[in-house]
Design a protein around this motif. Structure first.
Motif, PDB file in Angstrom:
ATOM      1  N   TYR A  14       0.831  -1.198   0.000  1.00 32.84           N
ATOM      2  CA  TYR A  14       0.000   0.000   0.000  1.00 32.84           C
ATOM      3  C   TYR A  14       0.861   1.242   0.000  1.00 32.84           C
ATOM      4  O   TYR A  14       2.046   1.205   0.325  1.00 32.84           O
ATOM      5  CB  TYR A  14      -0.979   0.014   1.182  1.00 32.84           C
ATOM      6  CG  TYR A  14      -0.341   0.055   2.535  1.00 32.84           C
ATOM      7  CD1 TYR A  14       0.095   1.257   3.098  1.00 32.84           C
ATOM      8  CD2 TYR A  14      -0.176  -1.107   3.278  1.00 32.84           C
ATOM      9  CE1 TYR A  14       0.683   1.292   4.348  1.00 32.84           C
ATOM     10  CE2 TYR A  14       0.410  -1.076   4.529  1.00 32.84           C
ATOM     11  CZ  TYR A  14       0.831   0.123   5.058  1.00 32.84           C
ATOM     12  OH  TYR A  14       1.412   0.166   6.299  1.00 32.84           O
ATOM     13  N   SER A  15       0.213   2.337  -0.363  1.00 38.79           N
ATOM     14  CA  SER A  15       0.847   3.649  -0.354  1.00 38.79           C
ATOM     15  C   SER A  15      -0.211   4.672   0.028  1.00 38.79           C
ATOM     16  O   SER A  15      -1.321   4.649  -0.507  1.00 38.79           O
ATOM     17  CB  SER A  15       1.413   3.961  -1.742  1.00 38.79           C
ATOM     18  OG  SER A  15       1.975   5.255  -1.762  1.00 38.79           O
ATOM     19  N   ALA A  16       0.134   5.535   0.972  1.00 35.07           N
ATOM     20  CA  ALA A  16      -0.742   6.640   1.353  1.00 35.07           C
ATOM     21  C   ALA A  16      -0.038   7.926   0.952  1.00 35.07           C
ATOM     22  O   ALA A  16       1.081   8.191   1.405  1.00 35.07           O
ATOM     23  CB  ALA A  16      -1.021   6.615   2.846  1.00 35.07           C
ATOM     24  N   ASP A  17      -0.678   8.694   0.113  1.00 29.08           N
ATOM     25  CA  ASP A  17      -0.079   9.905  -0.431  1.00 29.08           C
ATOM     26  C   ASP A  17      -0.151  11.054   0.584  1.00 29.08           C
ATOM     27  O   ASP A  17      -0.852  12.046   0.381  1.00 29.08           O
ATOM     28  CB  ASP A  17      -0.760  10.278  -1.742  1.00 29.08           C
ATOM     29  CG  ASP A  17      -0.005  11.355  -2.503  1.00 29.08           C
ATOM     30  OD1 ASP A  17       1.198  11.548  -2.233  1.00 29.08           O
ATOM     31  OD2 ASP A  17      -0.633  12.012  -3.364  1.00 29.08           O
ATOM     32  N   ALA A  49      -9.084   8.572   1.212  1.00 28.45           N
ATOM     33  CA  ALA A  49      -8.956   8.942  -0.200  1.00 28.45           C
ATOM     34  C   ALA A  49      -7.503   8.970  -0.665  1.00 28.45           C
ATOM     35  O   ALA A  49      -7.243   8.915  -1.870  1.00 28.45           O
ATOM     36  CB  ALA A  49      -9.600  10.307  -0.426  1.00 28.45           C
ATOM     37  N   LYS A  50      -6.561   9.028   0.269  1.00 31.33           N
ATOM     38  CA  LYS A  50      -5.135   9.096  -0.085  1.00 31.33           C
ATOM     39  C   LYS A  50      -4.471   7.720  -0.110  1.00 31.33           C
ATOM     40  O   LYS A  50      -3.291   7.614  -0.414  1.00 31.33           O
ATOM     41  CB  LYS A  50      -4.382   9.982   0.920  1.00 31.33           C
ATOM     42  CG  LYS A  50      -4.878  11.401   0.973  1.00 31.33           C
ATOM     43  CD  LYS A  50      -4.420  12.179  -0.220  1.00 31.33           C
ATOM     44  CE  LYS A  50      -4.774  13.652  -0.081  1.00 31.33           C
ATOM     45  NZ  LYS A  50      -4.207  14.439  -1.156  1.00 31.33           N
ATOM     46  N   LEU A  51      -5.215   6.653   0.211  1.00 29.20           N
ATOM     47  CA  LEU A  51      -4.646   5.311   0.319  1.00 29.20           C
ATOM     48  C   LEU A  51      -4.890   4.491  -0.949  1.00 29.20           C
ATOM     49  O   LEU A  51      -5.995   4.452  -1.463  1.00 29.20           O
ATOM     50  CB  LEU A  51      -5.256   4.572   1.512  1.00 29.20           C
ATOM     51  CG  LEU A  51      -4.755   3.149   1.750  1.00 29.20           C
ATOM     52  CD1 LEU A  51      -3.284   3.136   2.142  1.00 29.20           C
ATOM     53  CD2 LEU A  51      -5.612   2.469   2.807  1.00 29.20           C
ATOM     54  N   THR A  52      -3.850   3.839  -1.430  1.00 30.75           N
ATOM     55  CA  THR A  52      -3.950   2.882  -2.530  1.00 30.75           C
ATOM     56  C   THR A  52      -3.476   1.528  -2.020  1.00 30.75           C
ATOM     57  O   THR A  52      -2.345   1.410  -1.539  1.00 30.75           O
ATOM     58  CB  THR A  52      -3.066   3.316  -3.722  1.00 30.75           C
ATOM     59  OG1 THR A  52      -3.468   4.619  -4.132  1.00 30.75           O
ATOM     60  CG2 THR A  52      -3.191   2.340  -4.871  1.00 30.75           C
ATOM     61  N   LEU A  53      -4.352   0.529  -2.103  1.00 29.29           N
ATOM     62  CA  LEU A  53      -4.046  -0.839  -1.677  1.00 29.29           C
ATOM     63  C   LEU A  53      -3.926  -1.733  -2.898  1.00 29.29           C
ATOM     64  O   LEU A  53      -4.735  -1.634  -3.823  1.00 29.29           O
ATOM     65  CB  LEU A  53      -5.185  -1.394  -0.828  1.00 29.29           C
ATOM     66  CG  LEU A  53      -5.163  -1.167   0.660  1.00 29.29           C
ATOM     67  CD1 LEU A  53      -6.490  -1.586   1.273  1.00 29.29           C
ATOM     68  CD2 LEU A  53      -4.034  -1.894   1.325  1.00 29.29           C
ATOM     69  N   PRO A  86     -13.447   2.314   9.857  1.00 28.84           N
ATOM     70  CA  PRO A  86     -14.712   2.478  10.582  1.00 28.84           C
ATOM     71  C   PRO A  86     -15.744   3.293   9.801  1.00 28.84           C
ATOM     72  O   PRO A  86     -15.454   4.399   9.333  1.00 28.84           O
ATOM     73  CB  PRO A  86     -14.276   3.229  11.844  1.00 28.84           C
ATOM     74  CG  PRO A  86     -13.088   4.031  11.407  1.00 28.84           C
ATOM     75  CD  PRO A  86     -12.400   3.217  10.338  1.00 28.84           C
ATOM     76  N   ASP A  87     -16.953   2.750   9.670  1.00 27.03           N
ATOM     77  CA  ASP A  87     -18.036   3.503   9.027  1.00 27.03           C
ATOM     78  C   ASP A  87     -18.385   4.767   9.808  1.00 27.03           C
ATOM     79  O   ASP A  87     -18.890   5.725   9.237  1.00 27.03           O
ATOM     80  CB  ASP A  87     -19.287   2.637   8.879  1.00 27.03           C
ATOM     81  CG  ASP A  87     -19.203   1.666   7.714  1.00 27.03           C
ATOM     82  OD1 ASP A  87     -18.197   1.684   6.967  1.00 27.03           O
ATOM     83  OD2 ASP A  87     -20.154   0.873   7.551  1.00 27.03           O
ATOM     84  N   ALA A  88     -18.113   4.787  11.116  1.00 29.84           N
ATOM     85  CA  ALA A  88     -18.410   5.970  11.935  1.00 29.84           C
ATOM     86  C   ALA A  88     -17.536   7.162  11.561  1.00 29.84           C
ATOM     87  O   ALA A  88     -17.884   8.299  11.867  1.00 29.84           O
ATOM     88  CB  ALA A  88     -18.246   5.634  13.422  1.00 29.84           C
ATOM     89  N   ALA A  89     -16.404   6.906  10.913  1.00 28.41           N
ATOM     90  CA  ALA A  89     -15.497   7.980  10.464  1.00 28.41           C
ATOM     91  C   ALA A  89     -15.078   7.657   9.032  1.00 28.41           C
ATOM     92  O   ALA A  89     -13.949   7.226   8.784  1.00 28.41           O
ATOM     93  CB  ALA A  89     -14.296   8.094  11.386  1.00 28.41           C
ATOM     94  N   PRO A  90     -15.982   7.838   8.075  1.00 25.60           N
ATOM     95  CA  PRO A  90     -15.746   7.354   6.709  1.00 25.60           C
ATOM     96  C   PRO A  90     -14.604   8.025   5.960  1.00 25.60           C
ATOM     97  O   PRO A  90     -14.127   7.500   4.956  1.00 25.60           O
ATOM     98  CB  PRO A  90     -17.081   7.606   5.998  1.00 25.60           C
ATOM     99  CG  PRO A  90     -17.752   8.659   6.807  1.00 25.60           C
ATOM    100  CD  PRO A  90     -17.280   8.486   8.221  1.00 25.60           C
TER     101      PRO A  90
END
Length: 136
Positions: A14-17, A49-53, A86-90
């Motif tokens: 993974y990569s988080a921008d 939104a910044k994560l690519t798996l 968590p769906d509580a913090a989408p």
């Protein structure tokens, strides 16, 4: 420089921008204790939104204390936990910080503890007589 990491067998990467996680926390919730097999899970929170798996990720979904779903992502090959979503913090996802690349995780500085209501009473920041490796 993005945050990068992988599972134990390297099938999932993974990569988080982002330059740094928004939060680095000791997560003491009971579910993280069970998923990690340890007293807590160190998490690095990033914008989803910044994560690519990439790779064979499976998901197990349980219910969080909010009543909303919490999706736990793991490698379908080696079983390494990768993140919880968590769906509580989408807008966020909590990466399991132990899966970050070695040089990145060496720079982490936990800035908070969460779910301390579930913190095990024997957890201490510093223990006497630490061993650099397993004692012989």
């Amino acid at each position: 420089m993005p945050l990068t990491g992988h599972c134990l067998c390297k099938a999932v990467t993974y990569s988080a921008d982002v330059d740094q996680p928004a939060i680095v926390a000791y997560d003491h919730c009971d579910d993280c204790q069970r998923q990690s097999g340890s007293t807590y899970s160190l998490v690095a929170v990033v914008p989803k939104a910044k994560l690519t798996l990439n790779g064979p990720v499976k998901t197990w979904t349980g219910k969080g204390s909010s009543g909303n779903a919490v999706h736990r992502l793991f490698c379908s090959e080696c079983g390494s936990p990768i993140a919880h979503d968590p769906d509580a913090a989408p807008e966020i996802i909590a990466l399991k910080a132990g899966t970050l690349d070695t040089e990145i995780k060496k720079t982490l500085k936990p800035d908070t503890e969460i779910w301390t209501v579930s913190k095990l009473p024997f957890c201490q920041e510093h223990l006497a007589n630490p061993f650099e490796h397993m004692p012989q």
